[in-house]
Design an enzyme around this catalytic site. Structure first.
Site, PDB file in Angstrom:
ATOM      1  CG  HIS A  52      -5.504  -3.125   1.079  1.00 25.80           C
ATOM      2  ND1 HIS A  52      -5.114  -2.809  -0.204  1.00 25.80           N
ATOM      3  CD2 HIS A  52      -4.875  -2.249   1.889  1.00 25.80           C
ATOM      4  CE1 HIS A  52      -4.287  -1.766  -0.163  1.00 25.80           C
ATOM      5  NE2 HIS A  52      -4.121  -1.412   1.089  1.00 25.80           N
ATOM      6  CB  SER A  76      -1.039  -0.080   1.121  1.00 22.40           C
ATOM      7  OG  SER A  76      -0.782   0.714   2.209  1.00 22.40           O
ATOM      8  CG  ASP A  96      -7.206  -4.195  -2.350  1.00 34.45           C
ATOM      9  OD1 ASP A  96      -7.785  -3.506  -1.501  1.00 34.45           O
ATOM     10  OD2 ASP A  96      -5.973  -4.305  -2.417  1.00 34.45           O
TER      11      ASP A  96
END
Lengths: 266, 1105
Positions: free
Chosen positions: A246, A96, A217
Site C-alpha cells: 500500500h 490513501s 495492495d
C-alpha cells in the site's frame, strides 16, 4: 492566521522549480514518507509538504475531535495551506486518505489543481452491493476492536501487511510513524476513513487524474482502480506498479518516482 | 515482546518508577503474566494521596458521593484485572507492550511539551540528553490514553478526559474565571480562517447527534443562499436527516442567520404525480398554488423546498410530458420567489445529475443547483456510540484535551524543540537565560508568549508562583524578544547545520556528527591505509569524540578548495600545535596528500596493497615511486625524517589515545614521513607521464588485447589526469578521473575497469560495479553472465536506491574504480548525483549527504554514443551480435550421435558444422566460411537440421527460435522510449564533463567463433577421424563464445576444448564404434543448468553423452 496553520501542520516548501507539486501523505505516515521521492523532483518542482492533522508529527492537541469528523475538514486544511502559500495552480500527489482529500479539494476548487495523482486511493473501503471495496463492515469492526485492545500489537501486525513488499526498512518506517499517532486519534481517523464514501461524487472531479495502483495492495483491490478510472469525471489513467503493498513511496521509491514523473509531465 | 521491568524503569523518574514497581507488584500478586496499564492504574489508586486519586476527586461530576464513586472505580479496576488470565509468573512480570507504548508516548509528549527550563537542565548537566525521564504526570496522562483504562474509568462514571485535565492542572486555589470546557479548542479559533473558526458557532457542542456533520454543512450552504443538490452515496439519508432535524427541532440546528427557515418536502407528491404518468395535473397545480400562497405569506429567511431524490426525475419509464410539466412548475416557482425559495435535493451518483441536465439543459441556469458532496454516512462519533457505550466515554471527548491553558505549546514549542539541533538549542537557551537575568521575570513564563493575557494569567495561576501583574507587564515584551531569539537560532540552525525541520533532536545531532566525520574521512582513510593496524571503526569512534565544534567543520569544508594550492610547509614537530587555524591547514593538507597518494605508486602495486610496510619498515624508502606528487611534495620531500618513523608512529598512537582533535595533525605527520620516502627521486611530470602511460597500457593490453585503440585512449587520459593536466574544472586540482566508455563490448569495458582497479588501487576488489539498467528489473538467472556476478548492486539492491548503494560503496572504498554500466539508463536521481559528482567532486546520496569522490576513478559505460561520434565503424554486418552473446544461457552440454541425414556428410571435406536456428539474416556458418554461400542452400541446410532435431525431440523446442531471436534484436537496439525526455540532454551534458570519452569497438565474435570451431575440429578429428561430421548447435556455440569472452585467461576456452570436449569426444567414440555413418552433435540440454563448472571458465566440466 495562516502562518499558524503552516506551523502547526509542519508545512515545508522544498525545491526550486517553477511548477508546484503538493505531496500529501496518507493515513499512518507523515511527510517523511516522501523523503525518498523528493530528490527526484526538487530540481523541477517547488514541493509543498505538510502533515495531516492526524499525523504523529503534529501536536495531538490540534486534533479536534469535533471538527475532523469527515474528510471535509482535511480538505479545508489543504485549501487553507494552499491559500496561505498563495498557490494558484499545482499538481497534487495524494496517498490513501489524502488521495480522497485531493479529490474533494479539486471538486471545490477545480482551478487550483492541474493534475491529481492518486496512490492507493479508494473511494470507499467497505464492500457494497455491486462494489468491492475490499472490507466487510464486520472485518473492520474486528480491526477496531483489535486496535482498542492492544495498539502496539495491532501496529506490529498491520505495518508489514500494509507495506506488503518485503522491505524491512519501509516496515520499520511505517511502524514508526504509526506509533507516533495517539491511539485514540488513529482509531478515530480510521473510522472517519472507513465511513466515507466518495463514489457518488467522483463524476464531479474534472481535473485529470492518474491512479497509481500496485499489483497487490491489502487496502485497495485492483478493481477499485478500475472503478475510479471509469467514474472519475476528468480524463484519468491507471498506472500499474510492479511491486506490492500500500505504500510504494516507502517500499519502492525508485520504481514509483519515474512513474510519477511521467504522470506529471503528461 | 514484553519489556523487562528494569529496562522500562530507565525511562521513568524516580517517582514514576515507584509507581511502576507498585504496578509490577500488583501484577505479581495476581500472578499475571505481564504488567499492563491497568495494573498501573490500580497501583496509582492504591496510594492514599496519589495524583490520580486527587485528579479523580476533582473531576468528579456525578451526583453520588465521592466515596461511592471511588468505590465503584476500584471495583471496576478490580474486575477488569480479574478478567486477565493468570499464569505462573516470574518474580517481575514484564511490562506489556501497551504499557511500554504508553511510556514511549509520554516520553514523546514530554519532549514536545517540555519547557525550556527542563531542556536547559538536561543540557547543563551534560547527561545523556536522549534519555528523557518521564515524569509521573505525563506517565499518568499516557496511561489514561489506553483504551482499556478509559473504558474502566468510563464504567465507573469518570470521563478520562476530565481526569486528564485535572492531572494537567494542579488544584487552583482561587477560582479562575473561565470554564475550561466551554472554550473552543485552539485549532478552531487560532489556526484557521474565520469561517471555520467561528468560536460561537450556534451548533451546540454537546449532545451531538447522528449525522450532524452533514446537517451542519447543509445548513452552512443554505446560509449562503444557494439551491442545493446533495451528492453522494449517502446523500438522501443526509437530506432526510436534515429535514427531520429542522422540522422536529424547530430549526434549532440552523445557524442564527437562517433561523426560522421552514422546510417543505414535496418528494412524496412528486413521486405520486410521476407514477400516475402525469395525469393528475390538477393535484400538482394545487400543491404548487399552496406553495405559492405560503411563499407570499412567509417572512424571514424563507422556505426550502425539497424535491427529494433526483433519481425520481430521470426515470426512463416516465412520460417526458409529465416531467417537463413538473420541472416547468418548479422553475416558475423559483423565478417568482427568488429571494424566498430555495430548492434542495439529493442524488447518489453524479451520473444521475448529468442525465437530468441532459434532458433539461436549461436547469443548470434556472435552478442553479449548487452541488454539495456528502462523503460520509455517519460521523465517527456515532459509530462509537452505536458499538459500545463504554467507548463513548473516552474517545469523542479526547479532543477536549486541548483546552486553553494547555494551548501555549502548539504555537511555539513545536517549532522550537524540533527544528533546532542540540548546539543551537543550547546557545539559544544561553541567550535566553542571559536576557532573563536582566529582567525580573523568571524563566518560567517563557512559553506563555502568544497567549492572550487572560490565558497567561490562568497559566501563572497554575502554580508557577509568579506575580500576575508583573508578568502582564513584562511578559509580553520579553516574550516577543524570546520568540525573536528562538527564530534566530532556529533559522541559524537550519541554515548552518542543515537540520531537517522534522528531524528529531538526537537525529540532527547525529547528522552533524556525520558531517564532521565526512570532513575527516580523508584522515580516517589515510590512517587506515598507512597504519593498517587500527580498524576503521575504532577510528570513527575517535573522531566522533573529537571536540571539534561544528563551526570548525564548516570552515574545513570551505577551506579545502582554497588551500589546496598551498605548499606544505609544516614540519614534523607540529603535532603539539592545537590551535584551530593550524588544524584546518593540516586537515586540508592531509586531504591533498590523500588525493595524490594513490597516484604515486602505479608501478609498485605491492606497496599499495601493503601499506603497513610504509610505516614499519624503512626499506620502503628505496621504492621508486615518484609519480604525481608534483610541487606539493617538493618542499617536503627532502626532509630527512625517515629515521624518525617509529617516533612519529608513537606520537600518533599516543594522540589517538586521548586527544583526537589533534589527530589530524599527527596523522598528517606520519603521513608526511611516508611521502618523502617515496619521493626520493623527484622527476618531471612528463617523465612520469610516459611511464605511467606505458604501464597502464601494457597491463590493459594483456587482458583486453582486442581494444587497442580504446586502451590507448584510456591510458593517455589517466596519465594526463594524474599529472594534473587536462582538467577542465577551474583552478582546483581534483583527484578523481571520469571516463566514459561508449560503444559495444560490455565485457571488455568491465575487464578494463577491473584492471584499472587492480593497477591503480592494488586489487580488483576495489572495483564497484553497478549496472544502472537493472533497476527494478529482473536479471535472467540462467545466463552465462550470471555465474560471474557481474552486478554487485543487483544483489544488494533491495530496499535501497541505486544512489544510496553507490554512496555506501563509495564511503566504504574511497579508493576504487566505480563502474557504472548503462549510464544512459540512469534514473533521475542517479543522474543528479552523478552530475553533481562530476562537476563538484562530491557524490550526494538521497539524504543529501555528500561523499567525496576524490581519488576515485569513475567509469561509466553506455552502448549509445553521443553526438557525432561515429562509434560503429562496421566493416560488414556481423553474424553474431553482442546481444546474442549476452543472451547466452548457461546450460549443460550433450553429445548426441545419430545416423547421418541424406547428403549431410562430408560436404567439401569439412567436418564441423554449426546448426543455427537464427533468423534469415544469418544462417549456416561453416568453418572456412564460403563467402559464396547462397540463400537457398542455407535454407535447405536449415531445414535439414530441423528434421533430426525433431527426432531427438526431448531436448529441443522448435517453437521458440524465430520469435525469441526477434525479441532479442529488438531489445538489443537501445530502446529510447525508456529514456525520459530530459535524459538525453543530461547524457550529453554529462559526457561533456567527463575527462575522456573512449570508444569501444564491437567485439569480433565471428572471429572468436571461428577460432573455437577450429580448435573443436582438431579435437574432433583426434577422436573420430575425418570421415565423420560434427554438428554444433548454435546455442552451444554462443555459450562457448560468451564464456571465452568472459574468461580471464587468454587460452581458457582452448584449454576447455582440449580437456573437456576432447574427453567427451573420446568417450563418445568409445561408446559408439559402429561403422555405420553417423553424425555427432553437440547440443545443449535445455533447462538443465551447469552444475559442475570447469575451472576458469563458465562452461560445464563434463559433457553428457
Amino acid at each position: 492566521m495562516g502562518t499558524n496553520l503552516l506551523e502547526a501542520l509542519n508545512v515545508r516548501v522544498v525545491g526550486s522549480g517553477e511548477k508546484i507539486l503538493v505531496l500529501a501523505h496518507g493515513f499512518g505516515t507523515d511527510q517523511s514518507a516522501w523523503q525518498r521521492i523528493l530528490p527526484f523532483f526538487t530540481q523541477n518542482y517547488s514541493i509543498i509538504l505538510y502533515d495531516l492533522v492526524c499525523a504523529g508529527s503534529v501536536n495531538p492537541d490540534h486534533f479536534d475531535f469535533e471538527r475532523y469528523t469527515s474528510l471535509h475538514a482535511y480538505v479545508d486544511d489543504l485549501l487553507n495551506i494552499l491559500d496561505a502559500l498563495r498557490v494558484d495552480r499545482c499538481s497534487y500527489v495524494g496517498h490513501s486518505v489524502s488521495a480522497m482529500v485531493g479529490l474533494l479539494a479539486s471538486i471545490r476548487r477545480p482551478e487550483l489543481f492541474s493534475k491529481l495523482i492518486l496512490i492507493g486511493a479508494s473511494p470507499r473501503f467497505l464492500n457494497d452491493k455491486d462494489y468491492h471495496g475490499g472490507f466487510e463492515r464486520a472485518d473492520i469492526e474486528n480491526v477496531f476492536v483489535a486496535m482498542e485492545a492492544n495498539y502496539e500489537a495491532w501496529v506490529n501486525g498491520f505495518a508489514p501487511l500494509a507495506v506488503g513488499a518485503d522491505v524491512p526498512a519501509a516496515v520499520r518506517e511505517f511502524s514508526r510513524t504509526l506509533f507516533n499517532m495517539r491511539p485514540d486519534i488513529t482509531l478515530f481517523v480510521s473510522r472517519t476513513v472507513f465511513n466515507s464514501d466518495l463514489r457518488g461524487i467522483l463524476g464531479l472531479v474534472k481535473v485529470p487524474c492518474c491512479i497509481i495502483q500496485t499489483s497487490k495492495d491489502v487496502s485497495v483491490p485492483a478493481s477499485v482502480a478500475e472503478y475510479l478510472k471509469t467514474h472519475l469525471g476528468g480524463g484519468s489513467t491507471v498506472e500499474l506498479l510492479r511491486t506490492e503493498g500500500h505504500l510504494p513511496h516507502l517500499s519502492a521509491p525508485a520504481l514509483l518516482a519515474p512513474v510519477l514523473r511521467r504522470a506529471l509531465s503528461r | 515482546m514484553p519489556t523487562l521491568v528494569s529496562l522500562a524503569r530507565q525511562f521513568l523518574t524516580d517517582e514514576a518508577a515507584r509507581v511502576l514497581d507498585d504496578a509490577v507488584a500488583v501484577a505479581r500478586r495476581r500472578s499475571h503474566a505481564q504488567t499492563t496499564s491497568l495494573h498501573a492504574v490500580s497501583a496509582l489508586l492504591a496510594l492514599p494521596s496519589s495524583i490520580l486519586r486527587d485528579a479523580c476527586a476533582r473531576s468528579r461530576n456525578s451526583a453520588c458521593s465521592s466515596r461511592l464513586q471511588f468505590g465503584a472505580l476500584e471495583l471496576c479496576v478490580g474486575v477488569s484485572l480479574d478478567r486477565l488470565p493468570s499464569s505462573k509468573t516470574a518474580d517481575e512480570p514484564p511490562i506489556s507492550n501497551s504499557l511500554m507504548a504508553a511510556i514511549k508516548r509520554s516520553q514523546a509528549n514530554q519532549r514536545r511539551h517540555s519547557d525550556n527550563f527542563q531542556l536547559q537542565q538536561i543540557h547543563c548537566n551534560q547527561q545523556a540528553a536522549s534519555v528523557l525521564k518521564v515524569e509521573l504526570k505525563h506517565f499518568i496522562l499516557s496511561i489514561m490514553d489506553d483504551p482499556i483504562v478509559s473504558r474502566v474509568f468510563g464504567e465507573a462514571g469518570f470521563r478520562s478526559c476530565d481526569i486528564k485535565l485535572a492531572v494537567i492542572h494542579p488544584p487552583v486555589t482561587h477560582a479562575s474565571n473561565f470554564s475550561r470546557t466551554r472554550c473552543p479548542p485552539v485549532f478552531l479559533c487560532n489556526l484557521t480562517g474565520s469561517e471555520l473558526g467561528r468560536p460561537d458557532s450556534s451548533f451546540p457542542s454537546s449532545g451531538r447527534e447522528d449525522g450532524e456533520e452533514n446537517c451542519r454543512r447543509i445548513a452552512e450552504a443554505l446560509v449562503k443562499g444557494k439551491n442545493l443538490l446533495l451528492l453522494g452515496a449517502c446523500a438522501s439519508d443526509a437530506l432526510n436527516r436534515f429535514i427531520e432535524c429542522v422540522n422536529t427541532d424547530g430549526g434549532g440546528i440552523l445557524p442564527t442567520e437562517i433561523a426560522g427557515l421552514s422546510l417543505i418536502s414535496v418528494e412524496k407528491e412528486i413521486i405520486e404525480f410521476l407514477s400516475e404518468g402525469g395525469n393528475n395535473r390538477e393535484k400538482m397545480d394545487f400543491k404548487v398554488e399552496e406553495l405559492r400562497h405560503k411563499l407570499e405569506q412567509c417572512s424571514g429567511p424563507g422556505i426550502v423546498l425539497s424535491f427529494g431524490e433526483l433519481k425520481a426525475l430521470v426515470d426512463e419509464k416516465l412520460s417526458s410530458g409529465a416531467l417537463s410539466y413538473l420541472v416547468s412548475k418548479l422553475t416558475g416557482l423559483l423565478e417568482g420567489f427568488k429571494d424566498k425559495l430555495r430548492l434542495m435535493g439529493a442524488t447518489a451518483v453524479y451520473e444521475t445529475y448529468s442525465k437530468f441536465l441532459g434532458e433539461f439543459p436549461a436547469i443548470e441556469k434556472d435552478w442553479d443547483l449548487h452541488i454539495l458532496p456528502i462523503t460520509s454516512s455517519k460521523s465517527p462519533i456515532d459509530c462509537f456510540g452505536s458499538k459500545s457505550s463504554l467507548m463513548g466515554s473516552f474517545v469523542p471527548f479526547g479532543g477536549f484535551f486541548s483546552t486553553p491553558s494547555d494551548l501555549k505549546y502548539p504555537l511555539c514549542n513545536v517549532a522550537q524543540s524540533i527544528t533546532q539541533c542540540h548546539l543551537c538549542t543550547a546557545k539559544y537557551e544561553q541567550e535566553v537565560t542571559a536576557m532573563l537575568k536582566g529582567s525580573t521575570v523568571s524563566i518560567a513564563d517563557q512559553y506563555s508568549e502568544n497567549l492572550p493575557s487572560w490565558l497567561q494569567m490562568a497559566q501563572l495561576d497554575t502554580g508557577k508562583g509568579l506575580d500576575v501583574a508583573k508578568t502582564k507587564n513584562d511578559g509580553t515584551t520579553l516574550n516577543a524578544r524570546i520568540l525573536g531569539l528562538q527564530r534566530k537560532w532556529s533559522d541559524f540552525c537550519q541554515r548552518i547545520h542543515r537540520a531537517q525541520p522534522f528531524s528529531k533532536f538526537d537525529v540532527s545531532q547525529g547528522r552533524a556528527q556525520a558531517l564532521v566525520l565526512e570532513g575527516f574521512q580523508y584522515v580516517a582513510d589515510r590512517k587506515e591505509s598507512s597504519s593498517g593496524s587500527c580498524s576503521r571503526d575504532s577510528l570513527l569512534n575517535e573522531s566522533q569524540c573529537a571536540n571539534l565544534s561544528l563551526g570548525v567543520h564548516m570552515d574545513l569544508q570551505n577551506d579545502f578548495p582554497k588551500r589546496n594550492s598551498i605548499p606544505i610547509t609544516v614540519d614534523s614537530e607540529t603535532e603539539n600545535v592545537n590551535c584551530q587555524s593550524k588544524l584546518i591547514k593540516e586537515a586540508s593538507k592531509s586531504q591533498q596528500k590523500e588525493k595524490d597518494s594513490p597516484w604515486f605508486t602505479p608501478l609498485t602495486l605491492p606497496n599499495m596493497s601493503l601499506p603497513a610496510d610504509h610505516t614499519s619498515s624503512s626499506s620502503v624508502t628505496s621504492v621508486t615511486t615518484d609519480l604525481g606528487l608534483g610541487t606539493i611534495f617538493a618542499s617536503c620531500s627532502r626532509r630527512p625524517n625517515t629515521p624518525k618513523l617509529g617516533d612519529h608512529r608513537e606520537h600518533y598512537q599516543h594522540f589517538l589515545g586521548f586527544n583526537s582533535s589533534k589527530f589530524g595533525i599527527s596523522e598528517s605527520n606520519s603521513h608526511q614521513v611516508i611521502q618523502p620516502s617515496s619521493c626520493s627521486n623527484p622527476s618531471s611530470g612528463e617523465h612520469f607521464d610516459s611511464r605511467d602511460y606505458k604501464s597502464i597500457k601494457k597491463a590493459l593490453n594483456e587482458k583486453v588485447g582486442w581494444q587497442e585503440d580504446a586502451i590507448c585512449a584510456i591510458s593517455q587520459a589517466i596519465s594526463r589526469c594524474k599529472a594534473g593536466y587536462g582538467r577542465h574544472r577551474g583552478s582546483t586540482v581534483r583527484g578523481d578521473i571520469w571516463l566514459t566508455f561508449v560503444g559495444h563490448d560490455k565485457v571488455g569495458k568491465k575487464k578494463i575497469a577491473s584492471m584499472l582497479a587492480e593497477i591503480i588501487f592494488g586489487s580488483h576488489e576495489n572495483l564497484i560495479s553497478v549496472d544502472l539498467s537493472f533497476q527494478g528489473g529482473v536479471n535472467p538467472s540462467d545466463s552465462v553472465f550470471e555465474c560471474q556476478e557481474l552486478n554487485d548492486y543487483d544483489v544488494k539492491f533491495r530496499g535501497k536506491t541505486v544512489v544510496d548503494y553507490i554512496a555506501m560503496e563509495l564511503s566504504k572504498k574511497p579508493q576504487s574504480v566505480l563502474l557504472l554500466e548503462n549510464v544512459d539508463k540512469a534514473d533521475f536521481l542517479a543522474q543528479n548525483s552523478l552530475f553533481q559528482a562530476v562537476t563538484t567532486g562530491k557524490f550526494p546520496d538521497s539524504h543529501g549527504r555528500e561523499i567525496s569522490t576524490n581519488n576515485m576513478i569513475f567509469v561509466t559505460t553506455s552502448t549509445i554514443g553521443m553526438g557525432n561520434t561515429n562509434f560503429q565503424p562496421l566493416k560488414e554486418p556481423v553474424k553474431l551480435s553482442e546481444e546474442d552473446i549476452l543472451g547466452a544461457k548457461n546450460w549443460q552440454m550433450q553429445i548426441l550421435i545419430e545416423h547421418a541425414a541424406e547428403g549431410a556428410s562430408g560436404s567439401n571435406g569439412r567436418n564441423v558444422k554449426i546448426s543455427r536456428k537464427v533468423t534469415s539474416t544469418t544462417s549456416v556458418n561453416k568453418r572456412k566460411l564460403e563467402g559464396t554461400t547462397n540463400f537457398t542452400e542455407q535454407e535447405l541446410n536449415y531445414k535439414a537440421k530441423k528434421l533430426p532435431h525433431k527426432v531427438l525431440g526431448s531436448s529441443l523446442d522448435l517453437n521458440l527460435p524465430v520469435e525469441e531471436t526477434e525479441d532479442n534484436t529488438n531489445s538489443g537496439c537501445c530502446d529510447s522510449d525508456s529514456i525520459s525526455e530530459n535524459s538525453e540532454t543530461w547524457l550529453e551534458d554529462f559526457f561533456d564533463q567527463v575527462d575522456e570519452k573512449v570508444l569501444f569497438k564491437p567485439f569480433d565474435f565471428d572471429a572468436l567463433g571461428e577460432k573455437i570451431v577450429m580448435e573443436i575440429s582438431i579435437q574432433f578429428q583426434k577422436a573420430f577421424g575425418s570421415e565423420f561430421l560434427l554438428e554444433i548447435d548454435d546455442e552451444v556455440m554462443v555459450q562457448m563464445i560468451a564464456a571465452s569472452w568472459l574468461s580471464a585467461r587468454s587460452r581458457a576456452v582452448e584449454d576447455w576444448i582440449e580437456r573437456v570436449l576432447g574427453r567427451g569426444f573420446t568417450e563418445a567414440r568409445q561408446k559408439y564404434h559402429s561403422n555405420v555413418k553417423y553424425v555427432v552433435k553437440l547440443v545443449t540440454c535445455r533447462g538443465l543448468f551447469v552444475e559442475d563448472q570447469a575451472a576458469g571458465i563458465c562452461l560445464p566440466s563434463r559433457i553428457n553423452l
